[in-house]
Design an enzyme around this catalytic site. Sequence first.
Site, PDB file in Angstrom:
ATOM      1  N   CYS A  28      -3.804   6.377 -21.863  1.00 55.54           N
ATOM      2  CA  CYS A  28      -2.881   5.249 -20.765  1.00 55.54           C
ATOM      3  C   CYS A  28      -1.729   6.212 -19.824  1.00 55.54           C
ATOM      4  O   CYS A  28      -1.924   5.653 -18.576  1.00 55.54           O
ATOM      5  CB  CYS A  28      -1.734   4.606 -21.629  1.00 55.54           C
ATOM      6  SG  CYS A  28      -3.073   3.260 -22.851  1.00 55.54           S
ATOM      7  N   HIS A  59      -1.856  -3.904 -17.269  1.00 51.68           N
ATOM      8  CA  HIS A  59      -2.384  -2.579 -17.563  1.00 51.68           C
ATOM      9  C   HIS A  59      -3.048  -1.808 -17.152  1.00 51.68           C
ATOM     10  O   HIS A  59      -4.277  -1.820 -18.167  1.00 51.68           O
ATOM     11  CB  HIS A  59      -1.788  -2.214 -18.724  1.00 51.68           C
ATOM     12  CG  HIS A  59      -1.676  -0.848 -19.588  1.00 51.68           C
ATOM     13  ND1 HIS A  59      -1.854  -0.021 -19.506  1.00 51.68           N
ATOM     14  CD2 HIS A  59      -1.983  -0.205 -21.213  1.00 51.68           C
ATOM     15  CE1 HIS A  59      -1.566   1.432 -20.232  1.00 51.68           C
ATOM     16  NE2 HIS A  59      -1.608   0.954 -20.870  1.00 51.68           N
ATOM     17  N   CYS A  92       3.288   5.399 -23.291  1.00 57.84           N
ATOM     18  CA  CYS A  92       3.123   5.267 -24.718  1.00 57.84           C
ATOM     19  C   CYS A  92       1.681   5.530 -24.576  1.00 57.84           C
ATOM     20  O   CYS A  92       0.873   5.821 -23.423  1.00 57.84           O
ATOM     21  CB  CYS A  92       3.154   4.366 -25.724  1.00 57.84           C
ATOM     22  SG  CYS A  92       2.216   2.979 -25.827  1.00 57.84           S
TER      23      CYS A  92
END
Length: 393
Positions: free
Chosen positions: A88, A349, A378
Amino acid sequence: MTRVVLAAAYRTPIGVFGGAFKDVPAYDLGATLIEHIIKETGLNPSEINEVIIGNVLQAGQGQNPARIAAMKGGLPETVPVFTVNKVCGSGLKSIQLAYQSIVTGENDIVLAGGMENMSQSPMLVNNSRFGFKMGHQSMVDSMVYDGLTDVFNQYHMGITAENLVEQYGISREEQDTFAVNSQKKAANAQQNGGFDSEIVPVSIPQRKGEPIVVTKDEGVRENVSVEKLSRLRPAFKKDGTVTAGNASGINDGAAMMLVMSEDKAKELNIEPLAVLDGFGSHGVDPSIMGIAPVGAVEKALKRSKKELSDIDVFELNEAFAAQSLAVDRELKLPPEKVNVKGGAIALGHPIGASGARVLVTLLHQLNDEVETGLTSLCIGGGQAIAAVVSKYK
């Protein structure tokens, strides 16, 4: 030390899983932005020293997907390119690598960002290379395993959020309320043109008729409510509280920007949006990966010589409402300054792109009253990355 600036920061709309971008490879989304940035700045493509692009789900795309995006986006073959995978954090790590290359004097202009098409991630048949002697075989979902699974504990990222729920005593209602607020803020921004300056429309050719042009994020839900979300079943544990409604989506999209030395920006008359003040990265127990931004933010602030109170706006990736709430509690963040246009629960996302996406959204909020911003994400496996920027003066 060389001042590093950011300019021409843009993103595509974010598509929902199986939505408008299901047939558009990640490298085509990236190429759309590269082409736009070159055209908008008037920059000679050969002046770009390097291209660095985050991309997590690379299987089946071909060698070095970032290189494909760069070439399709109009860059000459002489420009070197590489792809970054820090899950991510990939998009923001790409920008950090660009920053470091400029500070060391290796580069003056780097095009950096991230791209992802989770809809196109393939199913894999492991151990099939040399055939099977007998018995049933199963497929592995590369999206779930390579993008959303904690390999150390062999469970979904959603369980790491459930672990934070238990550790911090976060209720289902708190999570659903957080998710509704994210959706409402995003819907309000979308309706009032709050994303218009950062989004580059994507044209999708059709077999017949005119191309479809995607101009808005697909995942924003205007009419969501806590009552509606409360009806959703737990997604990861039978008695859990994390649901599809209070977690980020599975999405497709890209985000890019120019990372430059201040001197080169002046030489080329390119107006910077911001100065990169510093980065921070941090690691924690993978089972509670969502709390890692706390350490990354603290390191980024220290390296930027700033206090939390100096930050005017925060763009923190909303992997899960529970994860976001835990970080907010630890850092004691002022809610009115956090994700003022909504976050990943509403917008989506696309994992390899999100690190650049949150920074793009942040950069377009800087003005004479909002001068300093911080962004963080994160990272699956127990990590986080953060960056601090200031409006260019």
